[in-house]
Every structure is written in C-alpha cells, then in structure tokens.
Design a protein around this motif. Structure first.
Motif, PDB file in Angstrom:
ATOM      1  N   VAL A  30     -16.834 -14.030 -13.875  1.00  0.00           N
ATOM      2  CA  VAL A  30     -16.089 -12.911 -13.969  1.00  0.00           C
ATOM      3  C   VAL A  30     -16.477 -11.706 -12.956  1.00  0.00           C
ATOM      4  O   VAL A  30     -15.572 -10.490 -12.861  1.00  0.00           O
ATOM      5  CB  VAL A  30     -16.164 -12.486 -15.546  1.00  0.00           C
ATOM      6  N   LYS A  31     -17.730 -11.887 -12.190  1.00  0.00           N
ATOM      7  CA  LYS A  31     -18.066 -10.784 -11.450  1.00  0.00           C
ATOM      8  C   LYS A  31     -17.533 -10.971  -9.944  1.00  0.00           C
ATOM      9  O   LYS A  31     -17.524 -10.154  -9.334  1.00  0.00           O
ATOM     10  CB  LYS A  31     -19.564 -10.639 -11.082  1.00  0.00           C
ATOM     11  N   ALA A  32     -16.910 -12.280  -9.646  1.00  0.00           N
ATOM     12  CA  ALA A  32     -16.203 -12.539  -8.556  1.00  0.00           C
ATOM     13  C   ALA A  32     -14.885 -11.520  -8.524  1.00  0.00           C
ATOM     14  O   ALA A  32     -14.369 -11.306  -9.348  1.00  0.00           O
ATOM     15  CB  ALA A  32     -15.783 -13.874  -8.413  1.00  0.00           C
ATOM     16  N   ASN A  33     -14.799 -11.133  -7.193  1.00  0.00           N
ATOM     17  CA  ASN A  33     -13.629 -10.520  -6.786  1.00  0.00           C
ATOM     18  C   ASN A  33     -12.852 -10.712  -5.624  1.00  0.00           C
ATOM     19  O   ASN A  33     -13.762 -11.057  -4.726  1.00  0.00           O
ATOM     20  CB  ASN A  33     -13.797  -8.839  -7.089  1.00  0.00           C
ATOM     21  N   GLY A  34     -11.769 -10.188  -5.400  1.00  0.00           N
ATOM     22  CA  GLY A  34     -11.101 -10.190  -4.092  1.00  0.00           C
ATOM     23  C   GLY A  34     -10.780 -11.844  -3.563  1.00  0.00           C
ATOM     24  O   GLY A  34     -10.528 -12.743  -4.271  1.00  0.00           O
ATOM     25  N   CYS A  35     -11.170 -11.909  -2.288  1.00  0.00           N
ATOM     26  CA  CYS A  35     -11.161 -13.218  -1.630  1.00  0.00           C
ATOM     27  C   CYS A  35     -12.524 -14.082  -1.947  1.00  0.00           C
ATOM     28  O   CYS A  35     -13.485 -13.397  -1.179  1.00  0.00           O
ATOM     29  CB  CYS A  35     -10.633 -13.142  -0.172  1.00  0.00           C
ATOM     30  N   VAL A  36     -12.542 -15.258  -2.478  1.00  0.00           N
ATOM     31  CA  VAL A  36     -13.595 -15.873  -2.740  1.00  0.00           C
ATOM     32  C   VAL A  36     -13.983 -16.908  -2.223  1.00  0.00           C
ATOM     33  O   VAL A  36     -13.046 -17.644  -1.753  1.00  0.00           O
ATOM     34  CB  VAL A  36     -13.839 -16.132  -4.286  1.00  0.00           C
ATOM     35  N   ASN A  95     -17.494 -11.990   8.078  1.00  0.00           N
ATOM     36  CA  ASN A  95     -16.867 -10.979   7.164  1.00  0.00           C
ATOM     37  C   ASN A  95     -15.599 -11.359   6.714  1.00  0.00           C
ATOM     38  O   ASN A  95     -14.648 -10.314   6.585  1.00  0.00           O
ATOM     39  CB  ASN A  95     -16.957  -9.571   8.143  1.00  0.00           C
ATOM     40  N   SER A  96     -15.334 -12.557   6.334  1.00  0.00           N
ATOM     41  CA  SER A  96     -14.198 -13.163   5.876  1.00  0.00           C
ATOM     42  C   SER A  96     -13.928 -12.897   4.239  1.00  0.00           C
ATOM     43  O   SER A  96     -12.617 -13.136   3.823  1.00  0.00           O
ATOM     44  CB  SER A  96     -13.877 -14.298   6.311  1.00  0.00           C
ATOM     45  N   PHE A  97     -14.982 -12.929   3.385  1.00  0.00           N
ATOM     46  CA  PHE A  97     -14.800 -12.919   1.876  1.00  0.00           C
ATOM     47  C   PHE A  97     -15.551 -11.771   1.423  1.00  0.00           C
ATOM     48  O   PHE A  97     -16.610 -11.253   1.702  1.00  0.00           O
ATOM     49  CB  PHE A  97     -15.431 -14.252   1.356  1.00  0.00           C
ATOM     50  N   ASP A  98     -14.669 -11.398   0.304  1.00  0.00           N
ATOM     51  CA  ASP A  98     -15.292 -10.135  -0.684  1.00  0.00           C
ATOM     52  C   ASP A  98     -16.622 -10.818  -1.558  1.00  0.00           C
ATOM     53  O   ASP A  98     -17.674 -10.268  -1.958  1.00  0.00           O
ATOM     54  CB  ASP A  98     -14.393 -10.014  -1.439  1.00  0.00           C
ATOM     55  N   THR A  99     -16.433 -12.317  -1.940  1.00  0.00           N
ATOM     56  CA  THR A  99     -17.563 -12.760  -2.659  1.00  0.00           C
ATOM     57  C   THR A  99     -17.874 -14.347  -2.302  1.00  0.00           C
ATOM     58  O   THR A  99     -17.007 -14.790  -2.013  1.00  0.00           O
ATOM     59  CB  THR A  99     -17.026 -12.774  -4.329  1.00  0.00           C
ATOM     60  N   VAL A 100     -18.956 -14.483  -2.359  1.00  0.00           N
ATOM     61  CA  VAL A 100     -19.442 -16.036  -1.931  1.00  0.00           C
ATOM     62  C   VAL A 100     -20.192 -16.300  -3.378  1.00  0.00           C
ATOM     63  O   VAL A 100     -21.060 -15.757  -3.680  1.00  0.00           O
ATOM     64  CB  VAL A 100     -20.367 -15.980  -0.826  1.00  0.00           C
ATOM     65  N   VAL A 101     -19.729 -17.876  -3.576  1.00  0.00           N
ATOM     66  CA  VAL A 101     -20.202 -18.471  -5.046  1.00  0.00           C
ATOM     67  C   VAL A 101     -20.841 -19.854  -4.785  1.00  0.00           C
ATOM     68  O   VAL A 101     -20.389 -20.536  -3.845  1.00  0.00           O
ATOM     69  CB  VAL A 101     -18.977 -18.618  -5.897  1.00  0.00           C
TER      70      VAL A 101
END
Length: 196
Positions: A30-36, A95-101
């Motif tokens: 739920v904390k992920a945002n933008g492009c993941v 610098n492509s992603f807002d969030t990395v999981v």
C-alpha cells in the motif's frame, strides 16, 4: 529456477501466505506509488495486491516462474508488464521508477550486492524501496542453526540462503530507513526505505 520448484512454490507457501504473509504484503505494498518495479516476481503472489499505482514492471529470471504467474497476472487491478531479467543487470535506464519492491527474493539472488546497486540505480532520488525478506537472526543459537541448514536448504529451495544477512546489506547502501517491522521473532522483516 527449476520447473518442480516453480510448480510447488505456491502450494508449500500457502499456509504462511494465508496465516500472515498476505497481510504483511498488503501493508507493505500500500506504500508503493507511481511507476513500480518488482524484483523477482516469482509466481506473481503480489500482483493482485497492487492498488493505487500507475503501473508495475515485474522482473523474473525464471521462465517457469513466469509461466506460473500468468493466472495472478489476470487478477491484478493494475497494469503489469512482465520482463524476463535478473536483478543483477536490470534492463532499465537510471532513475526510472518511483518505487522498487523486493519480497522474499534477496535470499535467492546469486549476487545480492550487485542487485542492490541496480535497484538503487533504477530508483528515482527520493523514491521508495520496499522489502519483505527473511534475514539472519540476532539470536546466536538460531543464527548458527541457519548456518548449518543453509547448504541443504539451498538445494531443496532452489538457491535460497537462510543465513543471508539481508538487513546489513540494506543498511550498507544509500538508503534512509523509514520503517522496520519484525515478524516471527526477527526471522522476517519488512522495511520501507527511501533513496537519498
């Protein structure tokens, strides 16, 4: 990853996923945002849990795991693009992603240090890196047990290292740790971190 491991993964993980892991994953994702970017998406266990994100790009090196993830791909409420790639050499610009999981994956990556370098490279400054991993335990007896069991465990579980000191790996990089939660007496941790 072997075909048999991929085939049996969801079956053997089901008791843990039903009891607690699903809830842990939901609280983290739920904390992920933008492009993941999801590293090592496996059988796609996280796919149905993504909610308020723009898009998910999921990497997975194993053809067998990608095959097993197709059903969960259909259950996702957001667009997910699957890319066959290992974590040590990600095919994306800086610098492509807002969030990395990364969830339950750093234990199996052959070169976790290189994977961390790559995850940081593709994450935007100020972006989030979200982890749910099993780690080397603080308890000396249990940590010793992890050391003893790891050689056999790696063979059974397709390279999974019970004794990997993942918390030290994460702390040793250019990350601000926003939150750490501990589960099962410190065997599992979830972390919300920010790239500085």
């Amino acid at each position: 990853m072997g075909r048999m491991f991929a085939k049996g993964y969801d079956f053997f993980m089901r008791p843990l996923e039903k009891k607690r892991f699903k809830e842990i994953r939901e609280e983290l994702l739920v904390k992920a945002n933008g492009c993941v970017l999801e590293i090592g998406s496996g059988t796609g266990i996280n796919f149905p849990l993504y909610k308020s994100v723009k898009k998910v790009v999921a990497t997975e090196p194993s053809t067998y795991m990608i095959e097993r993830s197709q059903e969960k791909l259909k259950q996702s409420p957001v667009k997910i693009e699957l890319v066959q790639a290992g974590a040590e050499k990600l095919p994306f610009p800086d610098n492509s992603f807002d969030t990395v999981v990364a969830t339950l994956v750093l234990c199996t990556i052959p070169n976790p240090n290189q994977a961390m370098i790559e995850m940081l490279r593709v994450c935007k400054p100020g972006g989030k890196l979200l982890f749910f991993e099993h780690v080397k335990m603080d308890n000396q007896f249990l940590a010793c047990l992890q050391e003893v069991l790891t050689p056999a465990w790696k063979k059974i579980c397709d390279g999974c290292c019970l004794n990997r000191d993942t918390l030290t790996l994460i702390k040793g990089n250019d990350l601000l740790i926003n939150e750490i939660k501990s589960y099962y007496n410190g065997l599992f941790l979830s972390l919300e971190t920010i790239k500085s």
